[in-house]
Design a protein around this motif. Structure first.
Motif, mmCIF file in Angstrom:
data_model
loop_
_atom_site.group_PDB
_atom_site.id
_atom_site.type_symbol
_atom_site.label_atom_id
_atom_site.label_comp_id
_atom_site.label_asym_id
_atom_site.label_seq_id
_atom_site.Cartn_x
_atom_site.Cartn_y
_atom_site.Cartn_z
ATOM 1 N N VAL A 1 49.763 33.029 42.531
ATOM 2 C CA VAL A 1 48.896 33.714 41.570
ATOM 3 C C VAL A 1 49.708 34.708 40.747
ATOM 4 O O VAL A 1 49.617 34.748 39.516
ATOM 5 C CB VAL A 1 47.709 34.410 42.276
ATOM 6 N N ARG A 2 50.509 35.530 41.422
ATOM 7 C CA ARG A 2 51.314 36.528 40.707
ATOM 8 C C ARG A 2 52.285 35.844 39.739
ATOM 9 O O ARG A 2 52.474 36.311 38.620
ATOM 10 C CB ARG A 2 52.081 37.412 41.702
ATOM 11 N N ALA A 3 52.887 34.748 40.161
ATOM 12 C CA ALA A 3 53.826 34.025 39.288
ATOM 13 C C ALA A 3 53.105 33.467 38.057
ATOM 14 O O ALA A 3 53.686 33.378 36.980
ATOM 15 C CB ALA A 3 54.501 32.896 40.067
ATOM 16 N N ALA A 4 51.829 33.124 38.208
ATOM 17 C CA ALA A 4 51.045 32.563 37.099
ATOM 18 C C ALA A 4 50.573 33.648 36.130
ATOM 19 O O ALA A 4 50.178 33.347 35.012
ATOM 20 C CB ALA A 4 49.845 31.787 37.646
ATOM 21 N N GLY A 5 50.593 34.915 36.583
ATOM 22 C CA GLY A 5 50.232 36.007 35.681
ATOM 23 C C GLY A 5 49.114 36.932 36.131
ATOM 24 O O GLY A 5 49.191 38.135 35.896
ATOM 25 N N PRO A 6 48.030 36.407 36.732
ATOM 26 C CA PRO A 6 46.935 37.309 37.110
ATOM 27 C C PRO A 6 47.340 38.338 38.167
ATOM 28 O O PRO A 6 48.274 38.122 38.935
ATOM 29 C CB PRO A 6 45.871 36.363 37.683
ATOM 30 N N ASP A 7 46.593 39.449 38.166
ATOM 31 C CA ASP A 7 46.728 40.426 39.241
ATOM 32 C C ASP A 7 46.179 39.818 40.518
ATOM 33 O O ASP A 7 45.321 38.938 40.471
ATOM 34 C CB ASP A 7 45.910 41.682 38.917
ATOM 35 N N MET A 8 46.644 40.323 41.658
ATOM 36 C CA MET A 8 46.098 39.852 42.923
ATOM 37 C C MET A 8 46.145 40.953 43.954
ATOM 38 O O MET A 8 47.107 41.713 44.034
ATOM 39 C CB MET A 8 46.857 38.630 43.428
ATOM 40 N N VAL A 9 45.070 41.021 44.748
ATOM 41 C CA VAL A 9 44.970 41.923 45.883
ATOM 42 C C VAL A 9 44.581 41.067 47.086
ATOM 43 O O VAL A 9 43.776 40.144 46.952
ATOM 44 C CB VAL A 9 43.896 43.013 45.631
ATOM 45 N N MET A 10 45.168 41.371 48.225
ATOM 46 C CA MET A 10 44.922 40.576 49.423
ATOM 47 C C MET A 10 44.564 41.482 50.595
ATOM 48 O O MET A 10 45.138 42.557 50.745
ATOM 49 C CB MET A 10 46.193 39.768 49.731
ATOM 50 N N ASP A 11 43.599 41.025 51.409
ATOM 51 C CA ASP A 11 43.233 41.727 52.638
ATOM 52 C C ASP A 11 42.687 43.123 52.358
ATOM 53 O O ASP A 11 42.977 44.078 53.065
ATOM 54 C CB ASP A 11 44.451 41.774 53.585
ATOM 55 N N ARG A 12 41.882 43.235 51.309
ATOM 56 C CA ARG A 12 41.238 44.500 50.935
ATOM 57 C C ARG A 12 39.772 44.221 50.615
ATOM 58 O O ARG A 12 39.400 43.085 50.361
ATOM 59 C CB ARG A 12 41.901 45.125 49.700
ATOM 60 N N CYS A 13 38.952 45.277 50.574
ATOM 61 C CA CYS A 13 37.532 45.118 50.253
ATOM 62 C C CYS A 13 37.135 46.060 49.125
ATOM 63 O O CYS A 13 37.336 47.267 49.242
ATOM 64 C CB CYS A 13 36.671 45.399 51.487
ATOM 65 N N PRO A 14 36.557 45.519 48.029
ATOM 66 C CA PRO A 14 36.170 46.394 46.926
ATOM 67 C C PRO A 14 35.129 47.441 47.336
ATOM 68 O O PRO A 14 35.109 48.535 46.788
ATOM 69 C CB PRO A 14 35.621 45.443 45.858
ATOM 70 N N ALA A 15 34.276 47.110 48.305
ATOM 71 C CA ALA A 15 33.250 48.079 48.733
ATOM 72 C C ALA A 15 33.889 49.293 49.402
ATOM 73 O O ALA A 15 33.329 50.384 49.395
ATOM 74 C CB ALA A 15 32.256 47.419 49.680
ATOM 75 N N ILE A 16 35.067 49.111 49.966
ATOM 76 C CA ILE A 16 35.825 50.228 50.562
ATOM 77 C C ILE A 16 36.628 50.949 49.484
ATOM 78 O O ILE A 16 36.753 52.173 49.487
ATOM 79 C CB ILE A 16 36.765 49.707 51.676
ATOM 80 N N GLU A 17 37.163 50.192 48.524
ATOM 81 C CA GLU A 17 38.047 50.756 47.505
ATOM 82 C C GLU A 17 37.290 51.517 46.407
ATOM 83 O O GLU A 17 37.804 52.501 45.873
ATOM 84 C CB GLU A 17 38.913 49.659 46.875
ATOM 85 N N ILE A 18 36.082 51.074 46.052
ATOM 86 C CA ILE A 18 35.328 51.704 44.955
ATOM 87 C C ILE A 18 35.129 53.201 45.191
ATOM 88 O O ILE A 18 35.413 54.016 44.300
ATOM 89 C CB ILE A 18 34.000 50.975 44.692
ATOM 90 N N PRO A 19 34.679 53.625 46.403
ATOM 91 C CA PRO A 19 34.501 55.079 46.609
ATOM 92 C C PRO A 19 35.812 55.870 46.536
ATOM 93 O O PRO A 19 35.788 57.076 46.299
ATOM 94 C CB PRO A 19 33.902 55.167 48.024
ATOM 95 N N ARG A 20 36.937 55.196 46.732
ATOM 96 C CA ARG A 20 38.243 55.864 46.694
ATOM 97 C C ARG A 20 38.726 56.108 45.276
ATOM 98 O O ARG A 20 39.723 56.807 45.069
ATOM 99 C CB ARG A 20 39.289 55.021 47.426
ATOM 100 N N LEU A 21 38.078 55.498 44.292
ATOM 101 C CA LEU A 21 38.539 55.636 42.904
ATOM 102 C C LEU A 21 38.451 57.077 42.440
ATOM 103 O O LEU A 21 39.293 57.527 41.676
ATOM 104 C CB LEU A 21 37.726 54.736 41.981
ATOM 105 N N GLY A 22 37.374 57.753 42.895
ATOM 106 C CA GLY A 22 37.124 59.163 42.621
ATOM 107 C C GLY A 22 37.725 59.634 41.369
ATOM 108 O O GLY A 22 38.459 60.455 41.116
#
Length: 135
Positions: A114-135
């Motif tokens: 995926v990274r070689a093709a161009g798009p961003d990628m995140v692995m083994d993470r959860c947006p529901a956990i990350e969203i509150p951390r954006l603060g």
């Protein structure tokens, strides 16, 4: 901020608001159901992708990424790691700007493709956990 944190922030705040959630069904006991609700409250349009193609959280479902008739910004993957690589490749094929593998979904080879093709990628993470951390 580490590179992963920067990528997470970019995907959640800048990549776009249409999220295909692969593995999302109307089963309220599954993690995908709850996370999709969090994404909606955060302002994302969720697109359920599941063989049953059910309507979930008021959004029409599709049996596969290829069947979605409009552009998708992020593909959020809630399937078994053994199946995730194929989904990642499909995400690149439909022109998604980012691929997000949920907690417990790991495929290093798919990550590299995926990274070689161009798009961003995140692995083994959860947006529901990350969203509150954006603060």
């Amino acid at each position: 901020m580490d590179a992963d944190t920067e990528t997470i922030r970019r995907i959640l705040t800048g990549t776009g608001d249409t999220w295909a959630v692969v593995g999302l069904s109307s089963n309220t006991a599954r993690a995908a159901y709850g996370v999709a609700g969090v994404l909606q409250r955060f302002g994302k349009r969720i697109v359920p992708v599941h063989p049953k193609a059910e309507t979930v959280h008021g959004e029409r479902g599709y049996a596969s990424l290829a069947e979605i008739p409009f552009p998708v910004d992020v593909v959020d993957v809630f399937v078994n790691s053994a199946l995730a690589g194929r989904i990642a490749d499909e995400a690149v094929a439909i022109g998604a700007k980012a691929v997000w593998f949920q907690l417990g979904v790991v495929d290093e080879a798919a990550y590299e493709r995926v990274r070689a093709a161009g798009p961003d990628m995140v692995m083994d993470r959860c947006p529901a956990i990350e969203i509150p951390r954006l603060g």
